[in-house]
Design a protein around this motif. Structure first.
Motif, short mmCIF file in Angstrom:
data_model
loop_
_atom_site.label_atom_id
_atom_site.label_comp_id
_atom_site.label_asym_id
_atom_site.label_seq_id
_atom_site.Cartn_x
_atom_site.Cartn_y
_atom_site.Cartn_z
N ARG A 1 0.84 -1.21 0.00
CA ARG A 1 0.00 0.00 0.00
C ARG A 1 0.87 1.25 0.00
NH1 ARG A 1 -5.47 0.21 1.93
NH2 ARG A 1 -6.40 -1.86 2.22
N GLY A 2 2.03 1.15 0.62
CA GLY A 2 2.93 2.30 0.70
C GLY A 2 3.31 2.83 -0.67
N TYR A 3 3.56 1.92 -1.63
CA TYR A 3 3.89 2.35 -2.99
C TYR A 3 2.71 3.08 -3.64
CZ TYR A 3 8.05 -0.62 -2.83
OH TYR A 3 9.25 -1.19 -2.51
N TRP A 4 1.50 2.54 -3.45
CA TRP A 4 0.32 3.17 -4.04
C TRP A 4 0.09 4.57 -3.45
CZ3 TRP A 4 -2.71 2.86 -8.11
CH2 TRP A 4 -3.93 3.54 -8.09
N TYR A 5 0.23 4.67 -2.14
CA TYR A 5 0.02 5.96 -1.49
C TYR A 5 1.08 6.98 -1.92
CZ TYR A 5 -3.16 3.36 1.61
OH TYR A 5 -4.16 2.59 2.11
N LYS A 6 2.32 6.52 -2.07
CA LYS A 6 3.38 7.43 -2.53
C LYS A 6 3.12 7.86 -3.97
CE LYS A 6 7.54 7.46 -1.33
NZ LYS A 6 8.98 7.23 -1.14
N LEU A 7 2.58 6.95 -4.78
CA LEU A 7 2.24 7.27 -6.16
C LEU A 7 1.22 8.40 -6.21
CD1 LEU A 7 2.11 6.75 -9.23
CD2 LEU A 7 0.46 4.92 -8.74
N LEU A 8 0.21 8.33 -5.36
CA LEU A 8 -0.82 9.37 -5.33
C LEU A 8 -0.22 10.72 -4.96
CD1 LEU A 8 -3.76 7.48 -3.57
CD2 LEU A 8 -3.49 7.96 -6.01
N ILE A 9 0.69 10.72 -3.98
CA ILE A 9 1.34 11.96 -3.57
C ILE A 9 2.14 12.55 -4.72
CG2 ILE A 9 3.15 12.92 -2.07
CD1 ILE A 9 2.20 11.00 0.10
N LEU A 10 2.85 11.71 -5.45
CA LEU A 10 3.67 12.18 -6.58
C LEU A 10 2.80 12.77 -7.68
CD1 LEU A 10 6.18 9.19 -6.69
CD2 LEU A 10 6.71 11.55 -6.05
N LEU A 11 1.63 12.18 -7.90
CA LEU A 11 0.70 12.75 -8.89
C LEU A 11 0.19 14.10 -8.42
CD1 LEU A 11 -1.46 9.64 -9.90
CD2 LEU A 11 0.22 10.83 -11.32
N ASN A 12 -0.10 14.21 -7.14
CA ASN A 12 -0.58 15.47 -6.58
C ASN A 12 0.46 16.58 -6.75
OD1 ASN A 12 -0.66 17.41 -4.05
ND2 ASN A 12 -2.74 16.65 -4.31
N GLN A 13 1.73 16.20 -6.67
CA GLN A 13 2.82 17.18 -6.77
C GLN A 13 3.37 17.32 -8.19
OE1 GLN A 13 5.35 15.46 -3.66
NE2 GLN A 13 4.74 17.11 -2.29
N ASN A 14 2.72 16.64 -9.15
CA ASN A 14 3.13 16.70 -10.55
C ASN A 14 4.55 16.19 -10.77
OD1 ASN A 14 2.43 17.30 -13.28
ND2 ASN A 14 3.67 19.15 -13.19
N LYS A 15 4.98 15.23 -9.97
CA LYS A 15 6.31 14.62 -10.14
C LYS A 15 6.15 13.36 -10.98
CE LYS A 15 8.13 16.52 -5.82
NZ LYS A 15 8.72 16.24 -4.49
N LEU A 16 5.99 13.58 -12.28
CA LEU A 16 5.62 12.50 -13.17
C LEU A 16 6.71 11.45 -13.35
CD1 LEU A 16 3.69 14.47 -15.93
CD2 LEU A 16 2.75 13.07 -14.11
N THR A 17 7.97 11.88 -13.40
CA THR A 17 9.07 10.93 -13.56
C THR A 17 9.10 9.94 -12.41
OG1 THR A 17 10.39 12.55 -14.78
CG2 THR A 17 11.56 10.67 -13.84
N ASP A 18 9.02 10.47 -11.19
CA ASP A 18 9.02 9.60 -10.01
C ASP A 18 7.75 8.77 -9.93
OD1 ASP A 18 11.50 10.48 -9.18
OD2 ASP A 18 10.69 12.09 -7.94
N ALA A 19 6.63 9.35 -10.38
CA ALA A 19 5.36 8.61 -10.37
C ALA A 19 5.44 7.39 -11.29
CB ALA A 19 4.22 9.52 -10.81
N LYS A 20 6.05 7.57 -12.46
CA LYS A 20 6.19 6.47 -13.41
C LYS A 20 7.11 5.38 -12.86
CE LYS A 20 5.22 9.34 -17.44
NZ LYS A 20 5.77 10.01 -18.66
#
Length: 264
Positions: free
Chosen positions: A216-235
Protein backbone atom coordinates in the motif's frame (compact mmCIF):
# COMPACT_ATOMS: atom_id res chain seq x y z
CA UNK A 1 3.52 35.26 -31.65
CA UNK A 2 0.99 38.08 -31.52
CA UNK A 3 0.99 40.67 -34.30
CA UNK A 4 2.70 43.94 -33.47
CA UNK A 5 -0.63 45.78 -33.64
CA UNK A 6 -2.23 43.39 -31.16
CA UNK A 7 0.76 43.65 -28.85
CA UNK A 8 0.45 47.44 -28.88
CA UNK A 9 -3.28 47.12 -28.10
CA UNK A 10 -2.46 44.96 -25.09
CA UNK A 11 0.04 47.53 -23.83
CA UNK A 12 -2.47 50.34 -24.33
CA UNK A 13 -5.13 48.32 -22.53
CA UNK A 14 -2.94 47.47 -19.57
CA UNK A 15 -1.66 51.04 -19.22
CA UNK A 16 -5.18 52.50 -19.44
CA UNK A 17 -4.48 54.38 -22.67
CA UNK A 18 -7.78 53.35 -24.27
CA UNK A 19 -10.98 55.34 -24.05
CA UNK A 20 -14.09 53.71 -22.55
CA UNK A 21 -15.41 52.48 -25.92
CA UNK A 22 -12.05 51.06 -27.04
CA UNK A 23 -11.61 49.33 -23.71
CA UNK A 24 -15.07 47.77 -23.88
CA UNK A 25 -14.49 46.49 -27.43
CA UNK A 26 -11.08 45.08 -26.51
CA UNK A 27 -12.43 43.27 -23.44
CA UNK A 28 -15.16 41.65 -25.56
CA UNK A 29 -12.42 40.57 -27.95
CA UNK A 30 -10.47 39.05 -25.06
CA UNK A 31 -13.48 37.02 -23.94
CA UNK A 32 -14.00 35.55 -27.42
CA UNK A 33 -10.34 34.92 -28.32
CA UNK A 34 -8.56 32.35 -26.14
CA UNK A 35 -5.12 33.06 -27.65
CA UNK A 36 -5.50 36.76 -26.96
CA UNK A 37 -6.71 36.03 -23.43
CA UNK A 38 -3.62 33.85 -22.77
CA UNK A 39 -1.33 36.59 -24.07
CA UNK A 40 -3.02 39.26 -21.93
CA UNK A 41 -2.78 36.96 -18.90
CA UNK A 42 0.92 36.53 -19.51
CA UNK A 43 1.50 40.27 -19.88
CA UNK A 44 -0.43 40.97 -16.66
CA UNK A 45 1.65 38.38 -14.83
CA UNK A 46 4.88 39.84 -16.22
CA UNK A 47 3.96 43.40 -15.23
CA UNK A 48 2.78 42.32 -11.77
CA UNK A 49 5.96 40.29 -11.28
CA UNK A 50 7.89 43.48 -11.98
CA UNK A 51 5.67 45.34 -9.50
CA UNK A 52 4.47 47.73 -12.18
CA UNK A 53 1.78 49.85 -10.46
CA UNK A 54 0.65 51.49 -13.70
CA UNK A 55 -1.26 48.58 -15.21
CA UNK A 56 -5.03 48.28 -14.97
CA UNK A 57 -7.24 45.36 -15.95
CA UNK A 58 -10.68 43.95 -15.34
CA UNK A 59 -10.22 41.08 -12.87
CA UNK A 60 -13.65 39.69 -13.71
CA UNK A 61 -12.36 38.55 -17.10
CA UNK A 62 -9.50 36.41 -15.83
CA UNK A 63 -8.71 33.45 -13.67
CA UNK A 64 -6.69 35.17 -10.92
CA UNK A 65 -5.30 31.83 -9.74
CA UNK A 66 -3.89 31.26 -13.21
CA UNK A 67 -2.21 34.67 -13.16
CA UNK A 68 -0.61 33.81 -9.81
CA UNK A 69 0.56 30.47 -11.20
CA UNK A 70 2.19 32.21 -14.15
CA UNK A 71 3.88 34.66 -11.77
CA UNK A 72 5.30 31.72 -9.83
CA UNK A 73 6.61 30.22 -13.06
CA UNK A 74 8.25 33.53 -13.93
CA UNK A 75 10.17 33.21 -10.68
CA UNK A 76 11.42 29.71 -11.55
CA UNK A 77 15.12 29.18 -12.22
CA UNK A 78 14.57 28.42 -15.92
CA UNK A 79 12.79 31.70 -16.58
CA UNK A 80 14.43 33.95 -14.02
CA UNK A 81 17.07 35.34 -16.39
CA UNK A 82 14.54 35.93 -19.17
CA UNK A 83 12.21 37.75 -16.81
CA UNK A 84 15.13 39.84 -15.54
CA UNK A 85 16.03 40.80 -19.09
CA UNK A 86 12.46 41.84 -19.90
CA UNK A 87 12.29 43.95 -16.76
CA UNK A 88 15.61 45.70 -17.44
CA UNK A 89 14.76 46.28 -21.09
CA UNK A 90 11.39 47.76 -20.20
CA UNK A 91 12.96 50.21 -17.74
CA UNK A 92 15.85 51.08 -20.06
CA UNK A 93 13.66 52.00 -23.01
CA UNK A 94 10.75 53.49 -21.11
CA UNK A 95 11.56 57.01 -22.27
CA UNK A 96 12.93 56.12 -25.72
CA UNK A 97 11.42 57.19 -29.04
CA UNK A 98 8.43 55.29 -30.40
CA UNK A 99 10.47 53.37 -33.00
CA UNK A 100 12.80 51.98 -30.36
CA UNK A 101 9.91 51.14 -28.05
CA UNK A 102 8.22 49.21 -30.88
CA UNK A 103 11.38 47.20 -31.53
CA UNK A 104 11.82 46.38 -27.85
CA UNK A 105 8.12 45.57 -27.48
CA UNK A 106 8.28 43.24 -30.48
CA UNK A 107 11.32 41.45 -29.09
CA UNK A 108 9.76 41.19 -25.64
CA UNK A 109 6.63 39.76 -27.27
CA UNK A 110 8.77 37.03 -28.84
CA UNK A 111 10.27 36.13 -25.48
CA UNK A 112 6.84 36.30 -23.86
CA UNK A 113 5.55 33.80 -26.41
CA UNK A 114 8.30 31.37 -25.40
CA UNK A 115 7.44 31.87 -21.73
CA UNK A 116 3.75 31.34 -22.49
CA UNK A 117 4.42 28.07 -24.32
CA UNK A 118 6.68 26.86 -21.51
CA UNK A 119 4.11 27.75 -18.90
CA UNK A 120 1.12 26.28 -20.71
CA UNK A 121 3.00 22.98 -21.18
CA UNK A 122 3.74 22.96 -17.45
CA UNK A 123 0.23 24.05 -16.51
CA UNK A 124 -1.48 21.47 -18.72
CA UNK A 125 0.82 18.77 -17.37
CA UNK A 126 0.03 19.83 -13.81
CA UNK A 127 -3.71 19.89 -14.48
CA UNK A 128 -3.61 16.42 -16.09
CA UNK A 129 -1.56 15.06 -13.21
CA UNK A 130 -4.00 16.49 -10.69
CA UNK A 131 -6.94 15.07 -12.61
CA UNK A 132 -5.39 11.60 -12.34
CA UNK A 133 -4.81 12.19 -8.63
CA UNK A 134 -8.42 13.22 -8.12
CA UNK A 135 -9.61 10.21 -10.10
CA UNK A 136 -7.62 7.61 -8.15
CA UNK A 137 -7.11 9.09 -4.70
CA UNK A 138 -9.41 7.58 -2.10
CA UNK A 139 -8.03 8.27 1.33
CA UNK A 140 -11.17 6.91 2.98
CA UNK A 141 -10.73 3.41 1.62
CA UNK A 142 -8.53 2.22 4.48
CA UNK A 143 -8.53 -1.20 6.15
CA UNK A 144 -11.15 -1.25 8.89
CA UNK A 145 -9.44 -2.00 12.17
CA UNK A 146 -12.72 -2.30 14.03
CA UNK A 147 -13.98 -4.98 11.65
CA UNK A 148 -10.71 -6.88 11.98
CA UNK A 149 -11.17 -6.95 15.74
CA UNK A 150 -7.83 -5.26 16.34
CA UNK A 151 -6.65 -3.85 19.65
CA UNK A 152 -8.32 -0.90 21.31
CA UNK A 153 -5.49 1.37 20.17
CA UNK A 154 -5.98 0.50 16.50
CA UNK A 155 -9.75 0.82 16.75
CA UNK A 156 -9.27 4.23 18.34
CA UNK A 157 -7.19 5.32 15.34
CA UNK A 158 -10.02 4.45 12.99
CA UNK A 159 -12.57 6.29 15.13
CA UNK A 160 -10.35 9.38 15.22
CA UNK A 161 -9.81 9.18 11.45
CA UNK A 162 -13.53 9.01 10.73
CA UNK A 163 -13.96 12.01 13.03
CA UNK A 164 -11.25 13.87 11.05
CA UNK A 165 -9.07 14.21 14.15
CA UNK A 166 -5.90 13.92 12.08
CA UNK A 167 -3.61 15.84 14.42
CA UNK A 168 -4.48 13.51 17.26
CA UNK A 169 -3.60 10.52 15.09
CA UNK A 170 -0.14 11.76 14.09
CA UNK A 171 0.55 12.46 17.78
CA UNK A 172 0.34 8.71 18.48
CA UNK A 173 3.60 7.14 19.61
CA UNK A 174 3.81 3.72 18.05
CA UNK A 175 6.32 1.36 19.70
CA UNK A 176 7.86 0.15 16.44
CA UNK A 177 8.11 1.01 12.74
CA UNK A 178 6.70 -2.45 11.99
CA UNK A 179 3.09 -1.62 12.76
CA UNK A 180 1.49 -1.39 9.29
CA UNK A 181 -2.04 -0.40 10.26
CA UNK A 182 -0.87 2.40 12.52
CA UNK A 183 1.45 3.63 9.76
CA UNK A 184 -1.39 3.62 7.22
CA UNK A 185 -3.58 5.80 9.43
CA UNK A 186 -0.75 8.11 10.45
CA UNK A 187 0.48 8.53 6.85
CA UNK A 188 -2.97 9.25 5.46
CA UNK A 189 -3.59 11.71 8.29
CA UNK A 190 -0.50 13.63 7.17
CA UNK A 191 -1.96 13.63 3.64
CA UNK A 192 -5.24 15.02 4.95
CA UNK A 193 -3.22 17.83 6.57
CA UNK A 194 -1.41 18.43 3.24
CA UNK A 195 1.91 17.46 4.84
CA UNK A 196 3.11 15.30 1.96
CA UNK A 197 6.73 15.27 3.07
CA UNK A 198 5.99 13.51 6.37
CA UNK A 199 3.36 11.35 4.68
CA UNK A 200 6.03 10.02 2.31
CA UNK A 201 8.35 9.28 5.23
CA UNK A 202 5.60 7.27 6.94
CA UNK A 203 4.76 5.38 3.75
CA UNK A 204 8.44 4.48 3.32
CA UNK A 205 8.26 2.95 6.78
CA UNK A 206 5.13 1.08 5.72
CA UNK A 207 6.94 -0.34 2.68
CA UNK A 208 9.81 -1.50 4.89
CA UNK A 209 7.52 -3.49 7.20
CA UNK A 210 7.44 -6.27 4.59
CA UNK A 211 3.92 -7.06 5.81
CA UNK A 212 0.87 -8.02 3.76
CA UNK A 213 -0.07 -4.31 3.75
CA UNK A 214 3.38 -2.97 2.86
CA UNK A 215 2.66 -2.58 -0.88
CA UNK A 216 0.00 0.00 0.00
CA UNK A 217 2.93 2.30 0.70
CA UNK A 218 3.89 2.35 -2.99
CA UNK A 219 0.32 3.17 -4.04
CA UNK A 220 0.02 5.96 -1.49
CA UNK A 221 3.38 7.43 -2.53
CA UNK A 222 2.24 7.27 -6.16
CA UNK A 223 -0.82 9.37 -5.33
CA UNK A 224 1.34 11.96 -3.57
CA UNK A 225 3.67 12.18 -6.58
CA UNK A 226 0.70 12.75 -8.89
CA UNK A 227 -0.58 15.47 -6.58
CA UNK A 228 2.82 17.18 -6.77
CA UNK A 229 3.13 16.70 -10.55
CA UNK A 230 6.31 14.62 -10.14
CA UNK A 231 5.62 12.50 -13.17
CA UNK A 232 9.07 10.93 -13.56
CA UNK A 233 9.02 9.60 -10.01
CA UNK A 234 5.36 8.61 -10.37
CA UNK A 235 6.19 6.47 -13.41
CA UNK A 236 9.06 4.82 -11.52
CA UNK A 237 6.73 4.00 -8.65
CA UNK A 238 4.16 2.60 -11.08
CA UNK A 239 6.84 0.29 -12.47
CA UNK A 240 7.53 -1.04 -8.97
CA UNK A 241 3.83 -1.72 -8.37
CA UNK A 242 3.46 -3.46 -11.74
CA UNK A 243 6.38 -5.79 -11.02
CA UNK A 244 4.14 -7.90 -8.78
CA UNK A 245 0.48 -8.73 -9.42
CA UNK A 246 0.02 -9.22 -5.68
CA UNK A 247 0.78 -5.56 -4.98
CA UNK A 248 -2.02 -3.39 -3.66
CA UNK A 249 -4.18 -1.87 -6.43
CA UNK A 250 -2.20 -3.63 -9.18
CA UNK A 251 -5.17 -3.47 -11.58
CA UNK A 252 -5.68 0.26 -10.99
CA UNK A 253 -1.95 0.84 -11.40
CA UNK A 254 -2.03 -0.94 -14.77
CA UNK A 255 -4.95 1.22 -15.86
CA UNK A 256 -3.26 4.39 -14.61
CA UNK A 257 0.01 3.52 -16.38
CA UNK A 258 -1.79 3.76 -19.74
CA UNK A 259 -3.31 7.15 -18.91
CA UNK A 260 -0.08 8.67 -17.59
CA UNK A 261 1.66 7.97 -20.92
CA UNK A 262 -0.39 10.77 -22.47
CA UNK A 263 0.98 13.36 -20.05
CA UNK A 264 4.13 15.06 -21.32
Amino acid sequence: MMEEKTQEEIERYLHNEMNIEERSVFEKKIKSDELLKEEVLLQIAIHESFEDPSIQHNQNIYNINLINDIKQQLKSDELRQTSKFIKESTKKHKNSNKKTIKLVTKFIASIAAVILISFMLFYNSQQNSLSLYNEYADWNNLPSLIEKGESNTLSELEILYNAKEYKKIIAFNIPTNKAPYELIYIGTSYVKLNDFKNASIIFDKLINTNSLESSRGYWYKLLILLNQNKLTDAKKTLTIILNNKENYNYTKAKELSEKIKNIK
